[in-house]
Design a protein around this motif. Structure first.
Motif, PDB file in Angstrom:
ATOM      1  N   ARG A 100      -7.766  -5.444 -15.478  1.00  0.00           N
ATOM      2  CA  ARG A 100      -6.382  -4.738 -15.662  1.00  0.00           C
ATOM      3  C   ARG A 100      -5.326  -5.405 -15.088  1.00  0.00           C
ATOM      4  O   ARG A 100      -4.060  -5.618 -15.358  1.00  0.00           O
ATOM      5  N   ILE A 101      -5.874  -5.806 -13.720  1.00  0.00           N
ATOM      6  CA  ILE A 101      -4.747  -6.615 -12.828  1.00  0.00           C
ATOM      7  C   ILE A 101      -4.303  -7.759 -13.380  1.00  0.00           C
ATOM      8  O   ILE A 101      -3.151  -7.955 -13.429  1.00  0.00           O
TER       9      ILE A 101
ATOM     10  N   ARG B 194      -9.449   2.708  -6.577  1.00  0.00           N
ATOM     11  CA  ARG B 194      -7.953   2.818  -6.746  1.00  0.00           C
ATOM     12  C   ARG B 194      -7.427   1.596  -7.365  1.00  0.00           C
ATOM     13  O   ARG B 194      -6.236   1.628  -8.084  1.00  0.00           O
ATOM     14  N   LEU B 195      -7.544   0.539  -6.778  1.00  0.00           N
ATOM     15  CA  LEU B 195      -7.013  -0.678  -7.286  1.00  0.00           C
ATOM     16  C   LEU B 195      -7.194  -1.025  -8.785  1.00  0.00           C
ATOM     17  O   LEU B 195      -6.386  -1.627  -9.459  1.00  0.00           O
ATOM     18  N   GLY B 196      -8.293  -0.692  -9.253  1.00  0.00           N
ATOM     19  CA  GLY B 196      -8.716  -0.759 -10.748  1.00  0.00           C
ATOM     20  C   GLY B 196      -9.371  -1.852 -11.131  1.00  0.00           C
ATOM     21  O   GLY B 196      -9.637  -2.867 -10.133  1.00  0.00           O
TER      22      GLY B 196
ATOM     23  N   LEU C  89       0.798  -1.162   0.032  1.00  0.00           N
ATOM     24  CA  LEU C  89      -0.027  -0.032   0.021  1.00  0.00           C
ATOM     25  C   LEU C  89       0.781   1.107   0.076  1.00  0.00           C
ATOM     26  O   LEU C  89       0.610   2.181  -0.415  1.00  0.00           O
TER      27      LEU C  89
ATOM     28  N   ILE D 101      -3.570  -8.561  -2.842  1.00  0.00           N
ATOM     29  CA  ILE D 101      -4.856  -7.498  -3.244  1.00  0.00           C
ATOM     30  C   ILE D 101      -5.584  -7.578  -2.003  1.00  0.00           C
ATOM     31  O   ILE D 101      -6.181  -6.455  -1.345  1.00  0.00           O
TER      32      ILE D 101
ATOM     33  N   GLU E 210      -4.604  -8.349   1.286  1.00  0.00           N
ATOM     34  CA  GLU E 210      -4.095  -7.318   2.325  1.00  0.00           C
ATOM     35  C   GLU E 210      -4.094  -5.978   2.110  1.00  0.00           C
ATOM     36  O   GLU E 210      -4.238  -5.191   3.254  1.00  0.00           O
ATOM     37  N   HIS E 211      -3.962  -5.618   0.731  1.00  0.00           N
ATOM     38  CA  HIS E 211      -4.065  -4.161   0.413  1.00  0.00           C
ATOM     39  C   HIS E 211      -5.163  -3.610   0.829  1.00  0.00           C
ATOM     40  O   HIS E 211      -5.454  -2.346   1.181  1.00  0.00           O
TER      41      HIS E 211
ATOM     42  N   TYR F 296       0.703  -5.318  -8.025  1.00  0.00           N
ATOM     43  CA  TYR F 296       0.894  -6.820  -7.134  1.00  0.00           C
ATOM     44  C   TYR F 296       1.215  -7.892  -8.100  1.00  0.00           C
ATOM     45  O   TYR F 296       2.418  -8.505  -7.836  1.00  0.00           O
TER      46      TYR F 296
ATOM     47  N   SER G 118      -3.681   2.402 -11.904  1.00  0.00           N
ATOM     48  CA  SER G 118      -4.365   1.667 -11.005  1.00  0.00           C
ATOM     49  C   SER G 118      -3.492   0.835 -10.037  1.00  0.00           C
ATOM     50  O   SER G 118      -2.570   0.034 -10.289  1.00  0.00           O
ATOM     51  N   GLU G 119      -3.725   0.957  -8.878  1.00  0.00           N
ATOM     52  CA  GLU G 119      -2.911   0.353  -7.870  1.00  0.00           C
ATOM     53  C   GLU G 119      -2.733  -1.193  -7.871  1.00  0.00           C
ATOM     54  O   GLU G 119      -1.750  -1.833  -7.550  1.00  0.00           O
ATOM     55  N   GLY G 120      -3.770  -1.647  -8.263  1.00  0.00           N
ATOM     56  CA  GLY G 120      -3.758  -3.179  -8.420  1.00  0.00           C
ATOM     57  C   GLY G 120      -2.826  -3.768  -9.265  1.00  0.00           C
ATOM     58  O   GLY G 120      -2.369  -4.840  -8.872  1.00  0.00           O
TER      59      GLY G 120
ATOM     60  N   ALA H  55      -7.583  -4.740   3.187  1.00  0.00           N
ATOM     61  CA  ALA H  55      -7.806  -4.689   4.380  1.00  0.00           C
ATOM     62  C   ALA H  55      -6.814  -3.319   5.214  1.00  0.00           C
ATOM     63  O   ALA H  55      -7.324  -2.922   6.138  1.00  0.00           O
ATOM     64  N   GLU H  56      -5.482  -3.440   4.529  1.00  0.00           N
ATOM     65  CA  GLU H  56      -4.735  -2.190   4.958  1.00  0.00           C
ATOM     66  C   GLU H  56      -5.490  -0.913   4.751  1.00  0.00           C
ATOM     67  O   GLU H  56      -5.258   0.015   5.629  1.00  0.00           O
ATOM     68  N   ALA H  57      -5.660  -0.740   3.428  1.00  0.00           N
ATOM     69  CA  ALA H  57      -6.268   0.537   3.114  1.00  0.00           C
ATOM     70  C   ALA H  57      -7.543   0.913   4.081  1.00  0.00           C
ATOM     71  O   ALA H  57      -7.714   2.220   4.511  1.00  0.00           O
TER      72      ALA H  57
END
Lengths: 114, 183
Positions: free
Chosen positions: B67-68, B61-63, A32, B36, B38-39, A52, A47-49, B41-43
């Motif tokens: 795309r991932i 914001r993750l998108g 994060l 993802i 964890e991200h 990973y 995008s942040e995803g 949960a953390e956010a």
């Protein structure tokens, strides 16, 4: 006519992994935090995803390693840090980047006069 | 503490991600999904009593999961899929053998016809699915079709021959045409 996003996408593919490595250079960090650092530059991280899959690949390539650490405010965090190979790779990129970007700027400036 | 609706949003997002990562290298897919989760949960841990809108903002914001997954190691996924495709499964080889058997036994049309039909249906169904060795299944299917057609021609030919043997043979359809011909 609208400019295509394709050049940005291509550049991002080549550069983003080194920016991720650079985020870890000062100290181990978690996903994060990297996303928030890079997220202020949408040109780098749309995008942040997408961070990973990249982190997973860097780990598989032996450029970063991860460890679990307890967090005081939330769930345990996976911290990423550079390996020796990662530091070497980042140094190589850093040395090449300045002359490379200067060369690209020169060529574009000459061609467009901007 | 998040609401049930917020949890549903997260579950749906992670579930979509897991579904799209199916076929990728399992270790990598698991690592991405875990990261993802964890991200998220953390956010959310940084927000006091996160609302559904907060959850949606984090997911936004993750998108999009597409795309991932597109940024996952597509090359590795492609390599594993290609490797699976180039391996011919035993079922395809067995079906091919049965198709060949149906074709060479067409003089025994009552055996070759149904066998060819089964091989044709199974071959084309398997080739239409997401299976490896698509071409082998297609070849088996066409062998089955050929066996059925040749068996039908044989059957028609033998029936015509049998009925034209003579007046004594009229109305007496033999159980096996081959036997009738030898009389």
């Amino acid at each position: 006519m609208v400019a295509s996003n394709a050049p940005l996408t291509q550049m991002r593919k080549g550069v983003l992994e080194f920016c991720v490595l650079a985020c870890m250079a000062p100290a181990p960090t978690y996903g994060l935090e990297i996303a928030q650092k890079l997220g202020v530059h949408p040109e780098l991280l749309a995008s942040e995803g997408t961070l990973y899959p990249l982190l997973a690949r860097l780990r598989r390539q032996g450029l970063v390693e991860s460890t679990w650490q307890e967090s005081e405010v939330g769930p345990p965090r996976r911290y990423y840090q550079l390996t020796a190979a990662g530091r070497l790779s980042l140094r190589g990129f850093s040395e090449a980047w300045a002359p490379f970007s200067a060369a690209v700027s020169d060529v574009i400036q000459e061609a467009t006069g901007q | 503490m998040i609401t049930t609706h917020s949890q549903d949003l997260i579950d749906a997002y992670v579930s979509d991600l897991r579904r799209l990562l199916r076929g990728a290298d399992p270790a990598e897919a698991s690592e991405i999904e875990q990261s993802i989760t964890e991200h998220i949960a953390e956010a959310l841990s940084q927000i006091e009593s996160p609302s559904a809108a907060d959850v949606q903002a984090v997911l936004g914001r993750l998108g999009p999961v597409e795309r991932i997954v597109a940024d996952a190691d597509v090359q590795l996924v492609r390599v594993s899929v290609t490797a699976a495709d180039t391996r011919t499964p035993a079922s395809a080889i067995a079906l091919l053998a049965l198709g060949g058997l149906a074709l060479v036994t067409t003089p025994l049309w009552f055996f070759a016809g149904p066998l060819g039909l089964v091989v044709a249906v199974a071959g084309f169904m398997a080739a239409g699915g997401k299976t490896g060795a698509r071409r082998t299944y297609q070849v088996a299917g066409w062998l089955g079709v050929a066996a059925v057609l040749v068996a039908v021609v044989f059957a028609l030919f033998l029936t015509a021959t049998t009925t034209s043997v003579g007046p004594g043979a009229r109305g007496r359809r033999p159980r096996c045409p081959g036997v009738a011909l030898r009389r």
